[in-house]
Design a protein around this motif. Structure first.
Motif, PDB file in Angstrom:
ATOM      1  N   HIS B   6       0.823  -1.099   0.045  1.00 39.58           N
ATOM      2  CA  HIS B   6       0.030   0.011  -0.057  1.00 39.58           C
ATOM      3  C   HIS B   6       0.630   1.030  -0.180  1.00 39.58           C
ATOM      4  O   HIS B   6       0.561   2.347  -0.731  1.00 39.58           O
ATOM      5  CB  HIS B   6      -0.919  -0.018   1.299  1.00 39.58           C
ATOM      6  CG  HIS B   6      -2.337  -0.890   1.016  1.00 39.58           C
ATOM      7  ND1 HIS B   6      -3.104  -0.022   0.449  1.00 39.58           N
ATOM      8  CD2 HIS B   6      -2.593  -1.764   1.276  1.00 39.58           C
ATOM      9  CE1 HIS B   6      -4.193  -0.867   0.289  1.00 39.58           C
ATOM     10  NE2 HIS B   6      -3.995  -1.939   0.888  1.00 39.58           N
ATOM     11  N   THR B   7       1.832   1.179   0.962  1.00 46.61           N
ATOM     12  CA  THR B   7       2.779   2.322   1.056  1.00 46.61           C
ATOM     13  C   THR B   7       3.335   2.680  -0.396  1.00 46.61           C
ATOM     14  O   THR B   7       3.480   3.747  -0.746  1.00 46.61           O
ATOM     15  CB  THR B   7       3.720   2.159   2.286  1.00 46.61           C
ATOM     16  OG1 THR B   7       3.077   1.470   3.264  1.00 46.61           O
ATOM     17  CG2 THR B   7       4.391   3.290   2.757  1.00 46.61           C
ATOM     18  N   SER B  10       1.111   4.003  -2.815  1.00 48.31           N
ATOM     19  CA  SER B  10       0.668   5.491  -2.660  1.00 48.31           C
ATOM     20  C   SER B  10       1.838   6.386  -2.928  1.00 48.31           C
ATOM     21  O   SER B  10       1.643   7.368  -3.382  1.00 48.31           O
ATOM     22  CB  SER B  10       0.309   5.583  -1.202  1.00 48.31           C
ATOM     23  OG  SER B  10       1.015   5.160  -0.191  1.00 48.31           O
ATOM     24  N   LEU B  11       3.047   6.071  -2.515  1.00 52.31           N
ATOM     25  CA  LEU B  11       4.519   6.741  -2.757  1.00 52.31           C
ATOM     26  C   LEU B  11       4.626   6.999  -4.162  1.00 52.31           C
ATOM     27  O   LEU B  11       4.634   7.853  -4.915  1.00 52.31           O
ATOM     28  CB  LEU B  11       5.540   5.873  -2.144  1.00 52.31           C
ATOM     29  CG  LEU B  11       6.169   6.461  -0.844  1.00 52.31           C
ATOM     30  CD1 LEU B  11       7.036   5.364  -0.568  1.00 52.31           C
ATOM     31  CD2 LEU B  11       6.573   7.778  -0.881  1.00 52.31           C
ATOM     32  N   ALA B  14       1.904   9.457  -5.665  1.00 46.53           N
ATOM     33  CA  ALA B  14       2.479  10.922  -5.134  1.00 46.53           C
ATOM     34  C   ALA B  14       3.495  11.375  -5.999  1.00 46.53           C
ATOM     35  O   ALA B  14       3.661  12.457  -6.538  1.00 46.53           O
ATOM     36  CB  ALA B  14       2.810  11.131  -3.708  1.00 46.53           C
ATOM     37  N   LEU B  15       4.456  10.423  -6.229  1.00 44.59           N
ATOM     38  CA  LEU B  15       5.923  10.588  -6.923  1.00 44.59           C
ATOM     39  C   LEU B  15       5.274  11.150  -8.375  1.00 44.59           C
ATOM     40  O   LEU B  15       5.512  12.255  -8.945  1.00 44.59           O
ATOM     41  CB  LEU B  15       6.562   9.485  -6.907  1.00 44.59           C
ATOM     42  CG  LEU B  15       8.074   9.965  -7.428  1.00 44.59           C
ATOM     43  CD1 LEU B  15       8.662  10.850  -6.047  1.00 44.59           C
ATOM     44  CD2 LEU B  15       8.847   8.705  -7.710  1.00 44.59           C
ATOM     45  N   VAL B  18       3.781  14.609  -8.553  1.00 41.12           N
ATOM     46  CA  VAL B  18       4.834  15.591  -8.346  1.00 41.12           C
ATOM     47  C   VAL B  18       5.588  15.861  -9.730  1.00 41.12           C
ATOM     48  O   VAL B  18       5.774  16.841 -10.019  1.00 41.12           O
ATOM     49  CB  VAL B  18       5.940  15.398  -7.258  1.00 41.12           C
ATOM     50  CG1 VAL B  18       6.918  16.473  -7.147  1.00 41.12           C
ATOM     51  CG2 VAL B  18       5.120  15.228  -5.911  1.00 41.12           C
ATOM     52  N   LEU B  21       3.684  17.374 -12.035  1.00 45.89           N
ATOM     53  CA  LEU B  21       3.281  18.846 -12.057  1.00 45.89           C
ATOM     54  C   LEU B  21       4.555  19.655 -12.383  1.00 45.89           C
ATOM     55  O   LEU B  21       4.429  20.634 -12.951  1.00 45.89           O
ATOM     56  CB  LEU B  21       3.271  19.267 -10.294  1.00 45.89           C
ATOM     57  CG  LEU B  21       2.943  20.460 -10.025  1.00 45.89           C
ATOM     58  CD1 LEU B  21       1.639  21.039 -10.400  1.00 45.89           C
ATOM     59  CD2 LEU B  21       3.217  20.537  -8.548  1.00 45.89           C
ATOM     60  N   CYS B  25       5.109  22.693 -15.459  1.00 47.63           N
ATOM     61  CA  CYS B  25       5.934  23.742 -15.320  1.00 47.63           C
ATOM     62  C   CYS B  25       6.999  24.064 -16.335  1.00 47.63           C
ATOM     63  O   CYS B  25       7.269  24.945 -16.950  1.00 47.63           O
ATOM     64  CB  CYS B  25       6.677  24.033 -13.838  1.00 47.63           C
ATOM     65  SG  CYS B  25       5.103  24.169 -12.529  1.00 47.63           S
ATOM     66  N   SER B 108       5.628  42.037 -21.743  1.00 51.03           N
ATOM     67  CA  SER B 108       6.074  42.069 -20.450  1.00 51.03           C
ATOM     68  C   SER B 108       6.608  40.544 -19.856  1.00 51.03           C
ATOM     69  O   SER B 108       7.504  40.637 -18.785  1.00 51.03           O
ATOM     70  CB  SER B 108       5.056  42.605 -19.356  1.00 51.03           C
ATOM     71  OG  SER B 108       4.107  41.667 -19.226  1.00 51.03           O
TER      72      SER B 108
END
Lengths: 326, 511
Positions: B6-7, B10-11, B14-15, B18, B21, B25, B108
């Protein structure tokens, strides 16, 4: 096993106290719940990137921005950028308009949503309920541009639906575009029409969450429909209502630009009664593209917003501190 | 065991979030980094010896909506460009809906832009003053000598801001002719004489009102309310913004003109009475300002429109059966400021030299201009023997959708299928052109921008309803005068007068 795990995850601070003595509490907290913090990271980054870093741009409200000198190098001009807003009293007029419109819209649309949700809850026919809910929700998907076209086709003097109707009944046609005061109600009606269905969803959800045993008990005690609404439904969803009102009060100075702009357009005759901060700023600055003046207007709006939301929250806190946001 | 999986999952999730994301950018970073790779000796038999030029990517911004066929044309165009200038062009579009906000934002942001459309209506003077563009007096003659030689002294004067020339104005003359586009078929049907003055226009609209109940005699709508401007122009006054909607005017026939607000000219009350009478007669509906329909004339809902000669040209092509006529009303045709269109090199440009070389090609080489503006021959358009251009597929590639900034009198082609009267009208316009030095005057509102923005607000809120007969003439005038005083009209007038005096001194010294 699974359930226990979930519980653990939901109360991250629960067991960390014991470890705090040995290492730095924040570090051990992070280590223990590293996957949770990692999950939080994207949201934190987004908030930082789009909400906190741009705050630095506020300095532009006090500067004469030049492309070649950049944000830091541009010269300071004091309060010069705010001047256009208050010259000839327009700033005060549009601020008052914005607050009056938004307060009226907030009250009417939320009140109607609440009534709709309560009524839907009392309706027995499942199918009928669904139909009403869908029909009231539909306007949410209609863009303001289309609504602007509806409005013109309903109210215009020569071919408008309203005037055809009036003439058929033997009355004289009326030119609403020369009657600024009428637009307060027209805008309010269209605003409610558009948002009632959408807003009622939250109230319906809150009502669904009320324990049905309460209603069963009331039935046994012989309560009628009105008593049930008044004594059970409304008190139970009071926190929801207050939260929604608080959230919307924060937006009270941000007039729904699309709505005002599409319904009123560039019709100078109606500006006195329908100009809100956003439309006035848009009109004044659209052709100039002056970044400093735009920032000044936005800053003015934000500061007023801040004052209003803190004020209303303090008021709520004074009356019943459980319901305040912060 | 289970807990570990599970961990781990989820890790991983999440990774992934990130990473996505951060990628998102990174995607926003400047995409047009000029490749510094040495070009070597590319196949170049062409005249300008591209072997000496390093490979470059040019970024150009124009205003408008990108036609569907534009990328296909650009592929062809880049073949030509690569061979002769060793460059690749990337064209980006700022839409009409939001160019006003996008344009300053682009400048600008500091994103590299090599070539950008600029004009009075995209605030050329204001942007140049804010340091948006590179000065061109040295770069221009060096990298675009033929183009530089094409610019007249007057045009150079008009493109000068402070000390420097920041743009290359377009080389095509545009005329400030305003007139009435009216329905020739209806004029014949109801026996209306050709329009020569405002009374004639009134007679035409009377005939329409009496005979065509479903037609609006005038073309007034929310964005089409230039009749008061054209009436003032026909009286010989000149708007200091050079276009319609100007709050401040002068009388150019005076030795030393005095600046006045639009309602302050001697015959204004007389004209106001005329507008009031027209409104009373129902030449436009009382709620005309709420009407957003800009296509009334081509759909037959309105019988006339006060507009320029290009408007009439488009009508002739769209509706030949209605025999549109056009009557010039200002009585003094002038060549508009050269800064009506132009191209500039932003301060953020990576390859200003190459951008100028491209501009030189576009302005002087028909191979470049025809391809860029009229599309691929045989696919998008055909150039006929008489030199006119025929659009083959205007939906995919409309003619001249983005070339306004570098048009020249020499290379611009007329569309095929115009009536003979158009050519005659343009010819007579050219012959009646009068010089007006005030066309070169630029009103700088920077030091009075707060007051000026309040004045502009008065124009839309009080002046427009007044000249459309929607407010009572007496009460309306009182209200305007009251508002003008609150907005410090006298201060604005004094400042513009000061600038005008300065301009006259400078002009007289230079000519």
């Amino acid at each position: 096993m699974k359930k226990q795990n979930a519980q653990n995850a939901l109360t991250p601070t629960g067991a960390t106290g014991a470890l705090a003595g040995k290492k730095h509490p924040l570090w051990s907290e992070m280590k223990k719940n590293r996957s949770l913090f990692l999950m939080l990271l994207p949201a934190l980054l987004l908030v930082l990137l789009f909400k906190y870093i741009p705050l630095g741009g506020i300095v532009l409200a006090f500067k004469d921005y030049r492309y070649d000198l950049g944000i830091v190098g541009s010269p300071w001009v004091g309060l010069q950028n705010f001047k256009f807003f208050f010259l000839s009293g327009t700033g005060l007029r549009v601020t008052v308009n914005t607050i009056v419109y938004n307060a009226a819209n907030l009250i009417t649309s939320q009140l109607l949503s609440l009534v709709l949700a309560v009524v839907l809850n009392e309706i027995w026919g499942r199918r009928f309920k669904k139909i009403i809910q869908s029909v009231s929700f539909l306007p949410y998907f209609v863009s303001w541009i289309l609504v602007g076209a509806f409005v013109y086709n309903i109210f215009n003097v020569d071919n408008g639906v309203l005037n055809h109707f009036l003439v058929a009944l033997g009355h004289d046609p009326i030119n609403l575009y020369a009657m600024p005061s009428a637009w307060f109600f027209i805008i309010m009606i269209f605003n409610s029409w558009k948002w009632v269905g959408y807003n009622s969803v939250v109230y319906i959800a809150a009502i669904t969450g009320i324990d049905s045993e309460c209603y069963e008990a009331a039935d046994i005690d012989g309560a009628n429909v009105w008593q049930k609404i008044w004594r059970i439904t409304l008190p139970s969803i009071k926190p929801t209502v207050i939260t929604i009102v608080l959230l919307n009060v924060g937006r009270i100075l941000r007039g729904d630009f699309q709505m005002f702009y599409q319904i009123v357009g560039r019709n100078g005759q109606l500006y006195d009664a329908t100009d809100v901060i956003d439309t006035f700023v848009f009109r004044s600055l659209a052709s100039g593209g002056d970044i400093g003046m735009t920032m000044a207007a936005t800053l003015y709006q934000s500061v007023l917003c801040f004052i209003i939301i803190v004020g209303v929250n303090a008021l709520v806190k004074k009356i019943d501190s459980d319901y305040a946001l912060f | 065991m289970k807990r570990n999986t599970h961990t781990a999952i989820s890790l991983l999730l999440a990774l992934a979030l990130v990473v996505s994301l951060l990628c998102g950018c990174a995607g926003g970073a400047p995409s047009s980094v000029s490749s510094a790779a040495p070009a070597g000796s590319t196949a170049g038999e062409a005249s300008s010896a591209p072997g000496a030029l390093e490979e470059a990517t040019l970024v150009m911004y124009v205003i408008g909506g990108e036609p569907v066929g534009f990328p296909d044309m650009l592929v062809e165009f880049n073949k030509l460009l690569k061979e002769e200038l060793n460059a690749t062009l990337e064209v980006n579009w700022l839409g009409f809906a939001d160019y006003l906000t996008q344009y300053p934002l682009l400048l600008s942001s500091g994103d590299p832009v090599d070539l950008i459309y600029t004009a009075t209506w995209t605030n050329y003077y204001q942007e140049a003053r804010k340091g948006a563009f590179l000065p061109l007096e040295e770069l221009g003659p060096q990298y675009a000598p033929k183009t530089w030689a094409q610019i007249t002294d007057a045009a150079k004067f008009q493109a000068t801001v402070g000390e420097h020339v920041y743009a290359i104005p377009s080389g095509k003359d545009t005329y400030s002719a305003w007139g009435i586009a009216a329905r020739g078929d209806l004029m014949q049907k109801y026996g209306v004489d050709p329009i020569t003055d405002w009374a004639g226009y009134e007679a035409y609209m009377d005939a329409i009102k009496a005979n065509e109940p479903n037609m609006q005699p005038s073309g007034v709508y929310a964005d089409g309310k230039q009749q008061d401007d054209v009436v003032a122009l026909s009286r010989g006054y000149y708007p200091l913004t050079g276009s319609t909607g100007s709050p401040y005017w002068i009388d150019p026939s005076q030795e030393h003109p005095t600046v006045f607000f639009v309602t302050e000219y001697p015959e204004f009350q007389q004209d106001l009475a005329m507008y009031d009478r027209w409104a009373e007669k129902g030449f436009w509906p009382a709620d005309a300002l709420a009407n957003q329909d800009s296509t009334m004339q081509e759909t037959g809902k309105s019988a006339s429109q006060i507009h320029n000669v290009d408007w009439w040209r488009d009508l002739c092509i769209l509706r030949p059966e209605w025999d549109f006529q056009w009557y010039e009303m200002t009585n003094h045709v002038e060549i508009q400021s050269a800064m009506q269109d132009g191209m500039a090199i932003p301060t953020s440009a990576k390859n200003p030299e190459r951008a100028l070389m491209l501009l030189e090609k576009l302005r002087t080489d028909p191979r470049y201009y025809d391809l860029f503006v009229y599309g691929i021959p045989g696919v998008h358009s055909n150039i006929l023997e008489d030199g006119t251009v025929e659009a083959l597929n205007p939906d995919v590639f409309p003619l001249d959708s983005c070339g306004w900034g570098f048009r020249t009198n020499e290379l611009t082609r007329l569309p095929t299928g115009l009536p003979d009267s158009y050519g005659k009208a343009v010819e007579s316009l050219k012959n009646s052109v009068k010089e007006n030095k005030y066309r070169s005057f630029f009103m700088d509102t920077d030091s009075i921008k707060s007051e000026y923005s309040a004045i502009q607000n008065i124009m839309s809120q009080y002046y427009t309803p007044l000249v459309l007969g929607m407010t009572d003439p007496v009460a309306g005038m009182e209200e305007i005068n009251k508002q003008l005083e609150a907005a410090d009209n006298e201060k604005v007038k004094a400042e513009i007068q000061r600038q005008l005096d300065e301009f006259i001194t400078k002009w007289d010294a230079g000519h």
